[in-house]
Design an enzyme around this catalytic site. Structure first.
Site, mmCIF file in Angstrom:
data_model
loop_
_atom_site.group_PDB
_atom_site.id
_atom_site.type_symbol
_atom_site.label_atom_id
_atom_site.label_comp_id
_atom_site.label_asym_id
_atom_site.label_seq_id
_atom_site.Cartn_x
_atom_site.Cartn_y
_atom_site.Cartn_z
ATOM 1 N N ARG A 1 0.843 -1.209 0.000
ATOM 2 C CA ARG A 1 0.000 0.000 0.000
ATOM 3 C C ARG A 1 0.871 1.250 0.000
ATOM 4 O O ARG A 1 2.051 1.219 0.333
ATOM 5 C CB ARG A 1 -0.911 0.011 1.236
ATOM 6 C CG ARG A 1 -0.135 0.051 2.526
ATOM 7 C CD ARG A 1 -0.906 0.623 3.697
ATOM 8 N NE ARG A 1 -0.122 0.505 4.924
ATOM 9 C CZ ARG A 1 0.859 1.323 5.271
ATOM 10 N NH1 ARG A 1 1.195 2.326 4.478
ATOM 11 N NH2 ARG A 1 1.513 1.152 6.406
ATOM 12 N N GLY A 2 0.262 2.378 -0.315
ATOM 13 C CA GLY A 2 0.968 3.642 -0.218
ATOM 14 C C GLY A 2 1.179 4.042 1.229
ATOM 15 O O GLY A 2 0.561 3.503 2.152
ATOM 16 N N GLY B 1 -4.117 4.543 3.650
ATOM 17 C CA GLY B 1 -3.083 3.942 2.813
ATOM 18 C C GLY B 1 -3.730 2.982 1.836
ATOM 19 O O GLY B 1 -4.344 1.999 2.253
ATOM 20 N N CYS C 1 3.392 7.285 10.034
ATOM 21 C CA CYS C 1 3.359 7.940 8.717
ATOM 22 C C CYS C 1 4.516 8.906 8.527
ATOM 23 O O CYS C 1 4.426 9.856 7.742
ATOM 24 C CB CYS C 1 2.018 8.644 8.503
ATOM 25 S SG CYS C 1 0.619 7.511 8.503
#
Length: 235
Positions: A88-89, A165, A194
């Site tokens: 995921r981002g 995300g 994050c």
């Protein structure tokens, strides 16, 4: 409930055919690798037209996940909980009991093929759900997630209450969001959440809102309807 105004781009995320999204809630704690396997399989089936869209709500046992932009220095206590590298981002996040994770598997082919608008839609979804509890929240330029401003005599700060995300493959989304309802906030100290170390992390209960997980789910579902369209209980 706070009013919610959607931008024109976000408003296009509702499917023209208004087909409902399946809505599933898993009891107990769901193993992370098994959840990722199931999510990947469902996203693939959506891409081929073999399955419909799905939002899957669950809780995980305590763990850290590392997104594609994660930095090793942001993992402060590698031995504290299992660490899962994921596609995921985003960067490092924590998942655990008391946190509502929502895996969002939507067919963006039918929702405008605009990843930026989709992320804005996820943000508005969470902001709207928090509004159901009278909690004002917003996004911040250069910071991922949803934030609240906190003030006291002689002090003020901004804390993150929800993380985002996602990954998109063949224009189908997966992974999603996590809303802090009542997790152990001390568990976040093993990472730089994050990649942002100058701000804190909070939850609904920490903000003085004694919400249950069921109440959080109701708020999430109501807000989802406004941003993405109707839902139906998963079969």
């Amino acid at each position: 409930m706070l009013s919610q105004s959607l931008s024109p781009a976000v408003s296009k995320l509702i499917r023209e055919d208004d087909a409902p999204v399946e809505w599933a809630v898993s009891p107990g704690l769901v193993d992370y690798p098994l959840a990722v396997e199931a999510m990947e399989a469902r996203a693939a089936a959506i891409a081929t037209g073999e399955a419909g869209e799905l939002v899957w709500l669950l809780e995980h046992p305590p763990l850290y996940t590392a997104g594609v932009s994660s930095r090793d220095d942001d993992l402060l206590d590698a031995g504290r909980f299992p660490v899962h590298r994921t596609g995921r981002g985003g960067q490092f996040t924590y998942h655990g009991p008391g946190q509502r994770v929502a895996y969002v598997m939507l067919d963006l082919n039918r929702r405008g093929r605009d990843v930026r608008a989709f992320v804005r839609g996820l943000e508005q979804w969470i902001i709207g759900a928090l509004g159901e509890f009278g909690v004002p929240a917003d996004v911040r330029e250069g910071r991922v997630g949803v934030w609240v401003e906190r003030k006291g005599p002689g002090w003020s700060r901004e804390d993150k209450v929800a993380a985002i995300g996602v990954k998109v493959r063949k224009w189908v989304s997966f992974h999603g969001v996590s809303l802090n309802v009542e997790p152990d906030l001390g568990h976040f100290t093993g990472i730089v959440p994050c990649g942002i170390d100058e701000h804190g992390v909070t939850s609904l209960v920490d903000l003085g809102v004694p919400a249950t997980m069921d109440e959080a789910d109701e708020a999430l579902r109501a807000s989802f309807h406004r941003v993405f369209g109707p839902t139906v209980a998963a079969r």
